[in-house]
Design a protein around this motif. Structure first.
Motif, PDB file in Angstrom:
ATOM      1  N   GLY A 369      54.655  46.885 -76.838  1.00 53.04           N
ATOM      2  CA  GLY A 369      54.137  48.172 -76.414  1.00 53.04           C
ATOM      3  C   GLY A 369      55.212  49.226 -76.466  1.00 53.04           C
ATOM      4  N   VAL A 370      55.117  50.192 -75.566  1.00 53.52           N
ATOM      5  CA  VAL A 370      56.138  51.228 -75.458  1.00 53.52           C
ATOM      6  C   VAL A 370      56.508  51.383 -73.996  1.00 53.52           C
ATOM      7  CG1 VAL A 370      55.344  52.441 -77.526  1.00 53.52           C
ATOM      8  CG2 VAL A 370      54.473  53.120 -75.270  1.00 53.52           C
ATOM      9  N   ALA A 371      57.685  51.954 -73.791  1.00 53.44           N
ATOM     10  CA  ALA A 371      58.170  52.153 -72.425  1.00 53.44           C
ATOM     11  C   ALA A 371      58.995  53.425 -72.356  1.00 53.44           C
ATOM     12  CB  ALA A 371      59.017  50.955 -71.971  1.00 53.44           C
ATOM     13  N   LEU A 372      59.062  53.972 -71.173  1.00 53.85           N
ATOM     14  CA  LEU A 372      59.987  55.076 -70.939  1.00 53.85           C
ATOM     15  C   LEU A 372      61.400  54.521 -70.830  1.00 53.85           C
ATOM     16  CD1 LEU A 372      58.003  57.070 -68.204  1.00 53.85           C
ATOM     17  CD2 LEU A 372      57.839  57.253 -70.693  1.00 53.85           C
ATOM     18  N   ARG A 373      62.356  55.349 -71.119  1.00 54.89           N
ATOM     19  CA  ARG A 373      63.737  54.889 -71.032  1.00 54.89           C
ATOM     20  C   ARG A 373      64.113  54.537 -69.590  1.00 54.89           C
ATOM     21  NH1 ARG A 373      68.180  53.825 -73.282  1.00 54.89           N
ATOM     22  NH2 ARG A 373      70.196  54.422 -72.473  1.00 54.89           N
ATOM     23  N   SER A 374      63.388  55.104 -68.645  1.00 51.55           N
ATOM     24  CA  SER A 374      63.672  54.848 -67.236  1.00 51.55           C
ATOM     25  C   SER A 374      63.144  53.504 -66.759  1.00 51.55           C
ATOM     26  CB  SER A 374      63.067  55.969 -66.379  1.00 51.55           C
ATOM     27  OG  SER A 374      61.659  56.038 -66.592  1.00 51.55           O
ATOM     28  N   LEU A 375      62.542  52.710 -67.659  1.00 57.03           N
ATOM     29  CA  LEU A 375      62.034  51.397 -67.269  1.00 57.03           C
ATOM     30  C   LEU A 375      63.149  50.581 -66.603  1.00 57.03           C
ATOM     31  CD1 LEU A 375      59.609  49.394 -67.445  1.00 57.03           C
ATOM     32  CD2 LEU A 375      60.646  48.555 -69.574  1.00 57.03           C
ATOM     33  N   PRO A 454      59.767  51.852 -78.422  1.00 56.29           N
ATOM     34  CA  PRO A 454      59.133  50.560 -78.677  1.00 56.29           C
ATOM     35  C   PRO A 454      59.762  49.469 -77.807  1.00 56.29           C
ATOM     36  CG  PRO A 454      59.552  51.683 -80.742  1.00 56.29           C
ATOM     37  CD  PRO A 454      60.235  52.490 -79.671  1.00 56.29           C
ATOM     38  N   ALA A 455      58.926  48.654 -77.195  1.00 55.24           N
ATOM     39  CA  ALA A 455      59.406  47.639 -76.258  1.00 55.24           C
ATOM     40  C   ALA A 455      58.744  46.293 -76.564  1.00 55.24           C
ATOM     41  CB  ALA A 455      59.113  48.063 -74.813  1.00 55.24           C
ATOM     42  N   PHE A 456      59.507  45.218 -76.317  1.00 53.99           N
ATOM     43  CA  PHE A 456      59.034  43.873 -76.650  1.00 53.99           C
ATOM     44  C   PHE A 456      59.477  42.896 -75.563  1.00 53.99           C
ATOM     45  CE2 PHE A 456      60.224  46.346 -80.329  1.00 53.99           C
ATOM     46  CZ  PHE A 456      59.118  46.285 -81.146  1.00 53.99           C
ATOM     47  N   MET A 457      58.664  41.852 -75.370  1.00 55.67           N
ATOM     48  CA  MET A 457      58.992  40.806 -74.409  1.00 55.67           C
ATOM     49  C   MET A 457      58.566  39.466 -74.987  1.00 55.67           C
ATOM     50  SD  MET A 457      57.760  38.433 -72.080  1.00 55.67           S
ATOM     51  CE  MET A 457      56.063  38.914 -71.786  1.00 55.67           C
ATOM     52  N   VAL A 458      59.391  38.437 -74.787  1.00 55.98           N
ATOM     53  CA  VAL A 458      59.004  37.094 -75.192  1.00 55.98           C
ATOM     54  C   VAL A 458      59.635  36.082 -74.235  1.00 55.98           C
ATOM     55  CG1 VAL A 458      60.940  36.740 -76.808  1.00 55.98           C
ATOM     56  CG2 VAL A 458      58.775  35.512 -77.147  1.00 55.98           C
ATOM     57  N   TRP A 459      58.864  35.067 -73.941  1.00 58.78           N
ATOM     58  CA  TRP A 459      59.359  33.962 -73.100  1.00 58.78           C
ATOM     59  C   TRP A 459      58.956  32.661 -73.784  1.00 58.78           C
ATOM     60  CZ3 TRP A 459      56.306  31.203 -68.918  1.00 58.78           C
ATOM     61  CH2 TRP A 459      57.101  30.250 -68.267  1.00 58.78           C
ATOM     62  N   ASN A 460      59.959  31.813 -74.038  1.00 52.40           N
ATOM     63  CA  ASN A 460      59.726  30.547 -74.724  1.00 52.40           C
ATOM     64  C   ASN A 460      58.975  30.751 -76.042  1.00 52.40           C
ATOM     65  OD1 ASN A 460      60.821  28.206 -73.219  1.00 52.40           O
ATOM     66  ND2 ASN A 460      59.584  29.079 -71.565  1.00 52.40           N
TER      67      ASN A 460
END
Length: 493
Positions: A369-375, A454-460
């Motif tokens: 997704g997307v995120a603000l820099r303040s995340l 642009p923001a990304f997350m992954v676990w395992n």
């Protein structure tokens, strides 16, 4: 005096730029001379080989053609040598003027400065460097003197050099750049039924002007084109422009290349900011892989230089946030705890953009997704007002949800192998697509108050990002159709 110095500085800059331009042209001339010698020798050898099989009846004609080649080479060599000599002298004179101008600027005394500056300005006005033509007076192409007499041995009296195909002209107004596809169209001055095929060359570049001697990217060649157009598909636009040139070929020789044409290839490019990545994420270029030992290995290595206190024990350190790592964006800490996140290195503050991400469908969890820099460094994507995402959960039970501000909506669609992300900053639109069929999965409608990343997350699991993509026309069409209408995919409230 200050105005005169500023004027002289501008003159100095102009001289330096002109010197660089002339130096570049001198390199071109030298290369042309080398090519001329090589090409002339090549066609001469071919001619010798052909005449060997024609015996005595061709001796006189052989001599005439050799003379023609030698005259052509001598004539072009003379023209290029003369031009090279003139350019070298002009460069030498210009360098002397540049040195004099720099000495005048650096002199501490003011006596005579005004007159010296005026003299330099007058000299620059009359300098030969600005009266030179930086176009080679002679071509290094000798292919028009090649021969092939296998079909004409019974027609010796009509023997002549093979005709060279005319030079094509690329029609810029008919060329198209869309959907990471480029269509190049060209024409000939007049029809030529003897043309067998065309050769198209293209090269990526970040410079809009004519090709330079030392370009960062090589020419790529497309051969055997039968029509007067060519479409290149599946391109990744990671530079601002692409340069094209084309030439026609008959059965024996290739003609001159057309004038180069530069087309803009605008697309959204970014890299992953490894300095923001959670310590358990292994970032390589645009690929990310979960590494369960990432943080532990880093902490164990640090233990060698630490005192043996409970505060720095491996068990406790695994829960502590890592030190701030160097990053392309100062002030961005690594994500930590259960926020297995990495951001891009480029913010979006205007326009429409599109990128895709391919992910391992067996990942325990994945989000894009997307995120603000303040995340916040502890914030997970979609669980605060600073981020919007599509989230895949494979832990215990599989689900695909749209998340924002800790609210989620389950999506009734198949889990794709890759996801396309579309952002229209001014419209406050964030849409997610099944990348292959370009099928809309969900749309957030909001109003971005500040730039997003642009923001990304992954676990395992793992994923890879595809950038350099233009907004697909089918996506643009769908967005226009849905603009201003209500949708079941509206933003979460």
């Amino acid at each position: 005096m200050g105005d005169q110095k500023e004027s002289l500085r501008k003159i100095t800059h102009t001289l330096a730029m002109k010197n660089e331009e002339i130096s570049n042209f001198i390199c071109t001339l030298k290369q042309n001379l080398e090519n001329l010698e090589t090409n002339a020798s090549r066609v001469q050898e071919d001619l010798e080989s052909e005449f060997t099989s024609l015996h005595s009846v061709l001796d006189e004609m052989k001599g005439n053609m050799l003379t023609r080649i030698k005259q052509e080479r001598a004539s072009r060599t003379y023209e290029l040598q003369s031009q090279l000599s003139a350019c070298s002298k002009a460069l030498e004179s210009s360098e002397e003027l540049l040195e004099l101008a720099n000495q005048t600027l650096c002199s501490s005394g003011t006596d005579g400065f005004t007159q010296a500056a005026k003299d330099i300005k007058d000299s620059v006005t009359m300098a030969p460097a600005f009266r030179l033509s930086l176009k080679a007076k002679a071509s290094d192409n000798m292919s028009h003197l090649m021969v092939d007499f296998s079909q004409e041995r019974e027609m010796l009296q009509g023997l002549k050099f093979l005709p060279v195909p005319a030079t094509p002209e690329i029609q810029v107004s008919e060329c198209q750049v869309c959907d990471n596809t480029v269509t190049v169209v060209w024409t000939l001055p007049e029809p030529d039924i003897k043309i067998d095929h065309y050769i198209l060359e293209h090269r990526r570049t970040n410079h809009e002007g004519p090709p330079r001697i030392r370009e960062e990217y090589p020419w790529m060649v497309v051969e055997g084109i039968r029509e007067m157009e060519c479409t290149l598909t599946g391109l990744r636009f990671d530079t601002r422009y692409m340069t094209f040139r084309v030439r026609a070929c008959n059965k024996a020789v290739a003609g001159d290349f057309s004038e180069t044409v530069t087309l803009e290839t605008h697309a959204f490019n970014f890299k992953l900011d490894s300095g923001s990545a959670h310590q358990n994420l292994k970032v390589e270029d645009l690929s990310v892989e979960w590494d369960s030992s990432g943080g532990k290995v880093q902490e164990i290595r640090k233990e060698k230089n630490r005192t043996n206190s409970p505060m720095h024990s491996p068990a406790r350190s695994a829960l502590m946030s890592p030190k701030r790592a160097p990053t392309a964006r100062p002030g961005r800490d690594r994500f930590t705890a259960e926020s297995y996140t990495v951001l891009a290195d480029t913010m979006i503050d205007a326009g429409q953009h599109y990128w895709e991400v391919k992910f391992d469908k067996e990942s325990k969890a994945f989000a894009v997704g997307v995120a603000l820099r303040s995340l916040g460094r502890f914030d997970q994507l979609g669980k605060s007002s600073s981020s919007w995402c599509i989230h895949l959960n494979n832990w215990l039970q599989q689900s695909l949800t749209a998340k924002h501000n800790n609210k989620a909506r389950t999506l009734d669609c198949a889990i794709p192998s890759s996801i396309g992300v579309y952002v229209n900053y001014e419209e406050g639109t964030l849409s997610f697509y099944n990348a292959k069929p370009k099928q809309l999965m969900h749309t957030f409608k909001t109003k971005f108050q500040q730039p997003v990343i642009p923001a990304f997350m992954v676990w395992n699991g793992s994923f890879s990002v595809v950038t350099g993509l233009q907004v697909p026309s089918v996506v643009q069409s769908g967005q226009r159709k849905n603009s201003g209408t209500s949708s079941s995919n509206a933003s979460l409230t």
